[in-house]
Design an enzyme around this catalytic site. Structure first.
Site, PDB file in Angstrom:
ATOM      1  CG  HIS A 193    -135.088  58.049 -16.075  1.00 59.55           C
ATOM      2  ND1 HIS A 193    -136.230  58.480 -15.911  1.00 59.55           N
ATOM      3  CD2 HIS A 193    -135.085  56.594 -15.732  1.00 59.55           C
ATOM      4  CE1 HIS A 193    -137.029  57.586 -16.030  1.00 59.55           C
ATOM      5  NE2 HIS A 193    -136.368  56.372 -15.774  1.00 59.55           N
TER       6      HIS A 193
ATOM      7  CE1 TYR B 164    -138.432  65.381 -15.203  1.00 57.13           C
ATOM      8  CE2 TYR B 164    -140.600  65.416 -15.985  1.00 57.13           C
ATOM      9  CZ  TYR B 164    -139.608  64.775 -15.375  1.00 57.13           C
ATOM     10  OH  TYR B 164    -139.866  63.467 -14.619  1.00 57.13           O
TER      11      TYR B 164
END
Length: 187
Positions: A66, A136
């Protein structure tokens, strides 16, 4: 202030592995996950604007590759809080000498490593254990209109996943393979 991170370079500059330096005693430890001062040079004026946590339940699962397209490219700081993963970044900068090369590192709750993924890189991972939790830190907000990705199983990328792939999402299965229309990410 003491720097709580050791920085390790990778073959794909400016991709960095951060080693967190926990401070502990017989009770356990404290470790810094992020510090604007210690990581200022890496962030290069960017700030963390979003923090996400994921859980991937099955060993062998692959997520990715991604990225977000300009003008919403992001830097990511990825840590594994529970379990063990093989974390991979692919250089998508067409002017880079390492364009379309990939680099992988093992992140786990016990090795205290974090992967710094700069703008211009795609990101994905494979779980090496069940029940992997990741944290993240992002320098850009998620924007659906800038979301993009590449097929993690694309033979042209030739990523060497350590385990047989047990599952992928429908979304990741639909990500495109490289072809002549892909021209990377112009930063």
């Amino acid at each position: 202030m003491t720097n709580r991170f050791q920085l390790h370079t990778t073959p794909l500059e400016p991709l960095i592995v951060l080693e967190r330096m926990p401070i502990g005693d017989h009770r356990g430890y404290l470790e810094r996950m992020h510090c604007d001062v210690d990581l200022a040079e890496l962030l290069d004026g960017s700030t963390i604007v979003q923090i996400n946590r994921t859980l991937t339940q099955q060993r062998g699962t692959v997520r990715g590759m991604h990225f977000q397209r300009p003008p919403h490219c992001e830097k990511k700081i990825v840590s594994c809080l529970h379990g063990k993963i093989y974390d991979v970044a692919v250089d998508l900068r067409p002017d880079s000498p390492t364009y379309l090369h990939w680099h992988g590192v093992i992140l786990s709750e016990s090795n205290h490593r974090t992967f710094f993924i700069p703008e211009g890189f795609a990101h994905g991972f494979q779980t090496l254990t069940d029940d992997c939790e990741l944290l993240y830190l992002h320098t850009e907000f998620y924007r659906a209109d800038s979301e993009a990705g590449l097929d993690a199983m694309d033979p042209a990328l030739a990523i060497e996943w350590p385990l047989e792939v047990s599952q992928r999402s429908d979304r990741d299965n639909r990500l495109p393979k490289l072809d002549d229309s892909f021209n990377g990410i112009q930063l």
